[in-house]
Design a protein around this motif. Structure first.
Motif, PDB file in Angstrom:
ATOM      1  N   MET A   1      29.055  -7.178  27.201  1.00 15.49           N
ATOM      2  CA  MET A   1      30.060  -6.628  27.866  1.00 15.49           C
ATOM      3  C   MET A   1      29.846  -5.305  28.185  1.00 15.49           C
ATOM      4  O   MET A   1      29.494  -4.451  27.773  1.00 15.49           O
ATOM      5  CB  MET A   1      31.351  -7.049  26.989  1.00 15.49           C
ATOM      6  N   ALA A   2      29.867  -5.019  29.804  1.00 12.97           N
ATOM      7  CA  ALA A   2      29.615  -3.718  29.934  1.00 12.97           C
ATOM      8  C   ALA A   2      30.923  -2.584  29.812  1.00 12.97           C
ATOM      9  O   ALA A   2      32.105  -3.151  29.744  1.00 12.97           O
ATOM     10  CB  ALA A   2      29.284  -3.657  31.519  1.00 12.97           C
ATOM     11  N   ARG A   3      30.533  -1.499  29.216  1.00 12.84           N
ATOM     12  CA  ARG A   3      31.485  -0.446  28.728  1.00 12.84           C
ATOM     13  C   ARG A   3      31.344   0.537  29.621  1.00 12.84           C
ATOM     14  O   ARG A   3      30.218   1.050  30.045  1.00 12.84           O
ATOM     15  CB  ARG A   3      31.435  -0.294  27.459  1.00 12.84           C
ATOM     16  N   ALA A   4      32.557   1.176  30.290  1.00 16.16           N
ATOM     17  CA  ALA A   4      32.566   2.472  31.233  1.00 16.16           C
ATOM     18  C   ALA A   4      32.850   3.514  30.176  1.00 16.16           C
ATOM     19  O   ALA A   4      33.828   3.358  29.622  1.00 16.16           O
ATOM     20  CB  ALA A   4      33.498   2.252  32.325  1.00 16.16           C
ATOM     21  N   VAL A   7      31.757  10.745  31.096  1.00 18.05           N
ATOM     22  CA  VAL A   7      31.015  11.857  30.449  1.00 18.05           C
ATOM     23  C   VAL A   7      30.975  13.139  31.075  1.00 18.05           C
ATOM     24  O   VAL A   7      30.938  13.083  32.377  1.00 18.05           O
ATOM     25  CB  VAL A   7      29.504  11.432  30.158  1.00 18.05           C
ATOM     26  N   GLY A   8      31.181  14.125  30.363  1.00 16.87           N
ATOM     27  CA  GLY A   8      31.206  15.401  31.044  1.00 16.87           C
ATOM     28  C   GLY A   8      31.745  16.602  30.230  1.00 16.87           C
ATOM     29  O   GLY A   8      31.655  16.352  28.727  1.00 16.87           O
ATOM     30  N   VAL A  57      31.482  12.073  25.433  1.00 13.54           N
ATOM     31  CA  VAL A  57      31.586  10.792  25.983  1.00 13.54           C
ATOM     32  C   VAL A  57      32.930   9.910  25.737  1.00 13.54           C
ATOM     33  O   VAL A  57      33.252  10.048  24.248  1.00 13.54           O
ATOM     34  CB  VAL A  57      30.500  10.062  25.331  1.00 13.54           C
ATOM     35  N   GLU A  58      33.620   9.805  26.490  1.00 11.53           N
ATOM     36  CA  GLU A  58      34.883   9.274  25.939  1.00 11.53           C
ATOM     37  C   GLU A  58      34.957   7.616  26.606  1.00 11.53           C
ATOM     38  O   GLU A  58      34.539   7.606  27.821  1.00 11.53           O
ATOM     39  CB  GLU A  58      36.240   9.966  26.798  1.00 11.53           C
ATOM     40  N   ASN A  59      35.644   6.756  25.886  1.00  8.96           N
ATOM     41  CA  ASN A  59      35.831   5.401  26.272  1.00  8.96           C
ATOM     42  C   ASN A  59      36.863   5.179  26.815  1.00  8.96           C
ATOM     43  O   ASN A  59      37.840   6.194  26.952  1.00  8.96           O
ATOM     44  CB  ASN A  59      35.404   4.510  24.852  1.00  8.96           C
ATOM     45  N   PRO A  60      37.200   3.980  27.387  1.00 12.38           N
ATOM     46  CA  PRO A  60      38.466   3.776  28.401  1.00 12.38           C
ATOM     47  C   PRO A  60      39.660   4.026  27.392  1.00 12.38           C
ATOM     48  O   PRO A  60      40.731   4.238  27.784  1.00 12.38           O
ATOM     49  CB  PRO A  60      38.115   2.447  28.718  1.00 12.38           C
ATOM     50  N   ARG A  61      39.637   3.778  25.877  1.00  8.28           N
ATOM     51  CA  ARG A  61      40.611   3.835  25.132  1.00  8.28           C
ATOM     52  C   ARG A  61      41.153   5.212  24.793  1.00  8.28           C
ATOM     53  O   ARG A  61      42.010   5.437  23.902  1.00  8.28           O
ATOM     54  CB  ARG A  61      40.529   2.971  23.902  1.00  8.28           C
ATOM     55  N   GLY A  62      40.377   6.255  25.182  1.00  6.05           N
ATOM     56  CA  GLY A  62      40.458   7.775  24.890  1.00  6.05           C
ATOM     57  C   GLY A  62      39.552   8.281  23.627  1.00  6.05           C
ATOM     58  O   GLY A  62      40.014   9.271  23.138  1.00  6.05           O
ATOM     59  N   HIS A  63      38.918   7.369  22.934  1.00  4.33           N
ATOM     60  CA  HIS A  63      38.303   7.830  21.943  1.00  4.33           C
ATOM     61  C   HIS A  63      36.916   8.483  22.313  1.00  4.33           C
ATOM     62  O   HIS A  63      36.314   8.027  23.254  1.00  4.33           O
ATOM     63  CB  HIS A  63      38.036   6.547  20.877  1.00  4.33           C
ATOM     64  N   ILE A  64      36.609   9.444  21.324  1.00  2.00           N
ATOM     65  CA  ILE A  64      35.352  10.141  21.816  1.00  2.00           C
ATOM     66  C   ILE A  64      34.314   9.731  20.875  1.00  2.00           C
ATOM     67  O   ILE A  64      34.020  10.041  19.731  1.00  2.00           O
ATOM     68  CB  ILE A  64      35.731  11.705  21.428  1.00  2.00           C
TER      69      ILE A  64
END
Length: 147
Positions: A1-4, A7-8, A57-64
């Motif tokens: 599964m690709a995860r988006a 990053v910044g 790096v932040e995932n779609p759920r807002g975790h770092i």
């Protein structure tokens, strides 16, 4: 599964969530010191080529799940390089994806700052960078050529 991943540069709303990585990695920096460290980055009026940058790096759920601190510098042996005294990835499900996202961002920064190499230091709680991003023990780490 690709995860988006996003990053910044660290944003103000990410400071406390990003601290969880710093704390888990063993760096002896408390939350107040971390907030001051980030606050110094936010307070800079002028960003220069050699200014330290805190990257998340932040995932779609807002975790770092990923964090890096980087700055361009000149090394007498390797020339212009991007020094990364802090490269942290803590992910239960996608360590390679988070690492790749952070590293690709750092490659872009290195190219933009005309660096020939990225030097990623090993995680060392005794080597927390000072507010300018300078590592207490410069010169150690893995070198990655920038192409």
């Amino acid at each position: 599964m690709a995860r988006a991943y996003s990053v910044g540069p660290i944003q103000r709303h990410q400071v406390d969530r990003a601290y969880l990585l710093v704390e888990a990695s063993g760096y002896e920096v408390d939350l107040t010191e971390w907030r001051e460290f980030c606050g110094a980055a936010f307070a800079r009026q002028h960003i220069s080529l050699y200014t330290a940058e805190i990257v998340t790096v932040e995932n779609p759920r807002g975790h770092i799940p990923g964090l890096g601190i980087a700055r361009a510098m000149h090394d007498h042996l390797y020339g212009q390089l991007l020094d990364v005294p802090v490269f942290l990835v803590i992910s239960a499900g996608d360590t390679p994806g988070v690492s790749d996202a952070l590293l690709e961002y750092l490659r872009t920064v290195a190219r933009n700052r005309r660096c020939r190499f990225i030097r990623i230091a090993r995680t060392d709680p005794a080597s927390w960078p000072d507010p300018r991003g300078e590592c207490l023990r410069p010169g150690r780490g893995m070198l990655i050529p920038v192409q």
